[in-house]
Write a protein that holds these residues in place. Sequence first.
Motif: not given
Length: 540
Positions: A17-26, A275-284, A336-345
């Motif tokens: 519940s406290r997570r943020a998505f990719l809005g932080g510093a790259l 337009l919302a840029v880099d929206m929180l995953a759960r909100d998107a 964690v990413y509400s489906g906005f991610a691809e599982p990968s190795c």
Amino acid sequence: MDDSSRRMDELLRSSVSRRAFLGGALSAGGLLLAGCGSSGNSGGSGPTGGASSVATASATGGGGNNGAILRAGIPNDFLPSALLRFNPAQRPLHRTVYDYLLDREQDGSYKASLAKSWEWSADKKTLVLTLQDGVTFHSGRKFGADDVVFTLKTAAAPKSGVQVATILKKATDVKASGANQVTVTFDQPFPAYLDALAMIPIVDSTTYADLASGKQLIGTGPFTWKSWTPGSKVMMGRNDSYWQEGKPYIGGIEFSILKQSQAMLAALQSGGIDLAVDMLARDAATMQKDSRFAVTTTPGVDVYVGCSTQLKPMDDPRVRQAVAYAIDRKRIASQVYSGFAEPSCVVWPSETPGVTQQMVNHYTYDIDKAKSLLTQAGVAGTEIELAPSPQDPGFAAAADIVQFGLEQAGLKIKRVSITAADWPKRNQSYDLPQLWISWIALTVSGPVATLMAANPLTAKANTSHMTAQGYTDKVAAELGAQSADESKSAIADLTNYMLDQAFHNTMVQAQAPRVGVKGLTGLATDATLSLVATDAKLSK
């Protein structure tokens, strides 16, 4: 639901519940996959074809309005003084006010932009760039070769902080060889230099010193810098003299800095922004259910568990492989990413030439296999430190899932907290604990840029202390590849080696959601996650 899954769900309730998505510093940026393509062509001097991977609100076209102002919400304020670096603050700026010499397609080919053609000498030690004619800066001054030389030398200068400076420094000389021609020379063939040309916005050499104040940001791009109220708003107007005839289609862009996710969501739902840029995953994910909006995503970035091979027991490949088997990638992508991610190795995007689906799915979530490997290594019950990067709160939620899996496999996990101020220092000095969770954004730009500029993977020294000859040789093979086939083969060898050594355990390729009103079309994004609005149209 079994007992272990129930305990995991209980643990996640307090952390996800406290997570943020990719809005932080790259930590680093990437290359253009597609978007603001040139009206010119390469003149046969470089590859221009290839599949495009633009994230668009919908297909370009539809009833646009040249006078419409696009109102966009962004989570970070601008940082003009760091224009040439990859930083979330620059993403709405790089492809609006500025243009690049080349655009890079997802298949690794290049597309003409400010450089309308490029040609290598027979020995691949000289590169000649021919620039577009009739391009002017927003000030009215003519764009030319001197501006390109200034930009490239500024980016390559010592202490510039530009992530691709290591690539630019491969050139022994960069000079204007004509009003619209630049010649670059090298001691050794280095075709990957073109990658850097698709990563650096071309600046106005006469006003560059004024960037820090934010008063004069002058480029050749489709939009002009009008005003900036730090922490609040940025106004951009249409460049009526843009060199791509007829573009842009909209009358300008108004950026509102909305650092709180709830403010971003409320502004979009109420019609305050388009337009919302880099929206929180759960909100998107919530907005996907609202027929008034369209949700798209940026290219994914590598989110991984790093292993310090100099610290016991992580010096044993079997222990590192056990970690790889104990990661529940599907759960991280979903919860964690509400489906906005691809599982990968795999550290690279799955469509990278040389990467196969077998590599992407190399490690399954297999606690029994992890237990067996730890038993073989004689380390079952050993305490291991795990530090999630503070760059994004989502990493703490991912760490909960990773910790759960590792403890199920038989390790004792001690969570370590590193402050936001200390993390960059410890990362750059390769001083992290046995395990950590972080990301690399440069991976979407292609392997060469990543291997030369990203601390976790550079060959001579890296965060994992993986300096074995096998690794350095395979990195060298990719950096020295002279053709697409050579690169594909080198990437396959390097990727298989990384999977076997398991010092860099990718969990997901994570995307950043972008949510726009249904009347917004033609919007695109590049692999630096930068906004490309050259073809955007807005019907209200």
